[in-house]
Design a protein around this motif. Structure first.
Motif, PDB file in Angstrom:
ATOM      1  N   GLN A  30      -9.529 -34.572   2.102  1.00 22.46           N
ATOM      2  CA  GLN A  30     -10.700 -33.494   3.265  1.00 22.46           C
ATOM      3  C   GLN A  30     -11.815 -33.641   2.674  1.00 22.46           C
ATOM      4  OE1 GLN A  30      -7.903 -32.290   1.625  1.00 22.46           O
ATOM      5  NE2 GLN A  30      -9.047 -31.490  -0.186  1.00 22.46           N
ATOM      6  N   ASP A  31     -13.124 -32.517   2.332  1.00 20.88           N
ATOM      7  CA  ASP A  31     -14.638 -33.392   2.037  1.00 20.88           C
ATOM      8  C   ASP A  31     -14.568 -32.567   0.973  1.00 20.88           C
ATOM      9  OD1 ASP A  31     -15.729 -32.254   5.726  1.00 20.88           O
ATOM     10  OD2 ASP A  31     -14.856 -34.227   4.536  1.00 20.88           O
ATOM     11  N   PHE A  32     -13.614 -31.206   0.943  1.00 19.63           N
ATOM     12  CA  PHE A  32     -13.615 -31.081  -0.497  1.00 19.63           C
ATOM     13  C   PHE A  32     -12.797 -29.595  -0.186  1.00 19.63           C
ATOM     14  CE2 PHE A  32     -15.814 -26.859   0.445  1.00 19.63           C
ATOM     15  CZ  PHE A  32     -15.842 -27.430   1.434  1.00 19.63           C
ATOM     16  N   CYS A  33     -12.226 -29.522  -1.840  1.00 15.74           N
ATOM     17  CA  CYS A  33     -11.467 -28.632  -2.614  1.00 15.74           C
ATOM     18  C   CYS A  33     -11.439 -27.677  -3.431  1.00 15.74           C
ATOM     19  CB  CYS A  33      -9.754 -29.033  -2.576  1.00 15.74           C
ATOM     20  SG  CYS A  33      -8.671 -28.036  -2.903  1.00 15.74           S
ATOM     21  N   PHE A  49      -5.303 -25.041  -6.864  1.00 14.13           N
ATOM     22  CA  PHE A  49      -5.771 -23.592  -5.653  1.00 14.13           C
ATOM     23  C   PHE A  49      -6.881 -24.258  -5.297  1.00 14.13           C
ATOM     24  CE2 PHE A  49      -1.837 -22.312  -6.906  1.00 14.13           C
ATOM     25  CZ  PHE A  49      -0.938 -22.304  -5.618  1.00 14.13           C
ATOM     26  N   CYS A  50      -6.761 -24.377  -3.330  1.00 13.79           N
ATOM     27  CA  CYS A  50      -8.735 -24.102  -2.993  1.00 13.79           C
ATOM     28  C   CYS A  50      -8.645 -23.393  -2.195  1.00 13.79           C
ATOM     29  CB  CYS A  50      -8.675 -25.485  -1.485  1.00 13.79           C
ATOM     30  SG  CYS A  50      -7.675 -27.287  -2.368  1.00 13.79           S
ATOM     31  N   LYS A  51     -10.416 -23.023  -2.276  1.00 17.06           N
ATOM     32  CA  LYS A  51     -10.560 -21.749  -2.217  1.00 17.06           C
ATOM     33  C   LYS A  51     -11.165 -21.969  -0.817  1.00 17.06           C
ATOM     34  CE  LYS A  51     -14.518 -19.658  -3.762  1.00 17.06           C
ATOM     35  NZ  LYS A  51     -15.920 -19.749  -4.564  1.00 17.06           N
ATOM     36  N   ASP A  52     -11.198 -21.368   0.294  1.00 17.81           N
ATOM     37  CA  ASP A  52     -10.973 -21.708   1.960  1.00 17.81           C
ATOM     38  C   ASP A  52     -12.360 -21.571   1.644  1.00 17.81           C
ATOM     39  OD1 ASP A  52     -12.213 -20.811   4.796  1.00 17.81           O
ATOM     40  OD2 ASP A  52     -11.070 -19.144   4.742  1.00 17.81           O
ATOM     41  N   PRO A  53     -12.531 -23.101   2.518  1.00 17.41           N
ATOM     42  CA  PRO A  53     -13.907 -23.815   2.868  1.00 17.41           C
ATOM     43  C   PRO A  53     -15.335 -23.316   3.578  1.00 17.41           C
ATOM     44  CG  PRO A  53     -12.259 -25.257   3.732  1.00 17.41           C
ATOM     45  CD  PRO A  53     -11.604 -23.692   3.748  1.00 17.41           C
ATOM     46  N   GLY A  90     -15.799 -27.935  -7.321  1.00 19.53           N
ATOM     47  CA  GLY A  90     -15.836 -28.187  -6.513  1.00 19.53           C
ATOM     48  C   GLY A  90     -15.578 -29.800  -6.386  1.00 19.53           C
ATOM     49  N   LEU A  91     -15.136 -29.545  -7.534  1.00 23.88           N
ATOM     50  CA  LEU A  91     -14.458 -31.826  -8.253  1.00 23.88           C
ATOM     51  C   LEU A  91     -13.220 -31.716  -7.896  1.00 23.88           C
ATOM     52  CD1 LEU A  91     -15.832 -31.756 -12.021  1.00 23.88           C
ATOM     53  CD2 LEU A  91     -16.770 -33.470  -9.225  1.00 23.88           C
ATOM     54  N   ASN A  92     -12.493 -30.187  -7.743  1.00 20.15           N
ATOM     55  CA  ASN A  92     -10.756 -30.621  -6.853  1.00 20.15           C
ATOM     56  C   ASN A  92     -11.019 -31.608  -6.138  1.00 20.15           C
ATOM     57  OD1 ASN A  92      -8.790 -29.493  -8.217  1.00 20.15           O
ATOM     58  ND2 ASN A  92      -8.665 -27.993  -5.782  1.00 20.15           N
TER      59      ASN A  92
END
Length: 221
Positions: A30-33, A49-53, A90-92
């Motif tokens: 995906q574009d970012f996580c 874990f990824c924040k809601d985009p 944002g590097l995740n």
């Protein structure tokens, strides 16, 4: 039949080579996580874990401070300022990170260490550095170079490497690493400073040292 067997052998080798070449952070799907410690309103992909985009902001992709010199008043005379997923959420999943390394005048050392998950590319901004890395067994070949301002050197993933300031002034370098969280294993700390300590008999035999010397080295860490 022999042709089929040869094909299968070649196919197996190509598959193995591809697997080894892919042994790094998985590509982002995906574009970012954006990394998030709170799992509420989050999904897990890899790494963190990824924040809601929809909740992401520009600050999730920002870090300030690489213009500031690190404090080199320590036993090795160097300081690493990391910029990985812990500093820039944002590097995740993006598979890259950065570091600034400051070295004290002659003798500032970034000690022999490895990055288990990343190749490193080092660019010297100021000073003169003696750098090198050692290949794996059985050759243990030593590759070394003296770097000056504007020079660049690469340390392959997982290999032991170091940087040593041989100039009369402080030195500065910036390193790019092929992982959001490259990890670092400082050899001396890991061997002589493990917790709990490694049995001195093991280290004495491995390093061909007197046991008392090993025990002394363990007290230094």
């Amino acid at each position: 039949m022999k042709g089929v067997q040869n094909f299968l052998v070649v196919f197996a080798l190509l598959t193995l080579a591809f697997s080894l070449a892919s042994a790094s952070d998985p590509s982002s799907l995906q574009d970012f996580c954006v990394a998030l410690n709170d799992t509420k309103h989050a999904i897990f992909v890899n790494g963190k874990f990824c924040k809601d985009p929809k909740l992401a902001t520009a600050d999730d992709f920002f870090f300030s401070g690489l213009d500031k010199a690190g404090n080199t008043s320590n036993a090795v005379g160097s300081r690493v300022t990391p910029v990985n997923v812990d500093q820039i959420p944002g590097l995740n999943t993006l598979g890259i990170s950065l570091a600034r390394i400051d070295y004290a005048p002659y003798g500032g050392l970034n000690p022999p260490h490895t990055h288990p998950r990343a190749t490193e590319i080092l660019a010297v901004k100021k000073g003169t550095l003696y750098v090198g890395f050692v290949t794996s067994n059985p050759d243990n070949k030593f590759f070394t170079k003296i770097l000056k301002r504007g020079d660049v050197f690469v340390f392959p993933a997982g290999l032991i490497h170091f940087q040593f300031n041989i100039g009369k002034t402080n030195a500065i370098a910036f390193a790019g690493l092929s992982s959001q969280n490259p990890g670092v294993i400082t050899i001396a700390n890991a061997v002589f400073g493990s917790n709990p300590p490694i049995n001195p008999d093991v280290l004495a035999k491995a390093f061909k040292l007197d046991k008392k010397v090993v025990e002394f080295l363990q007290t230094q860490f």
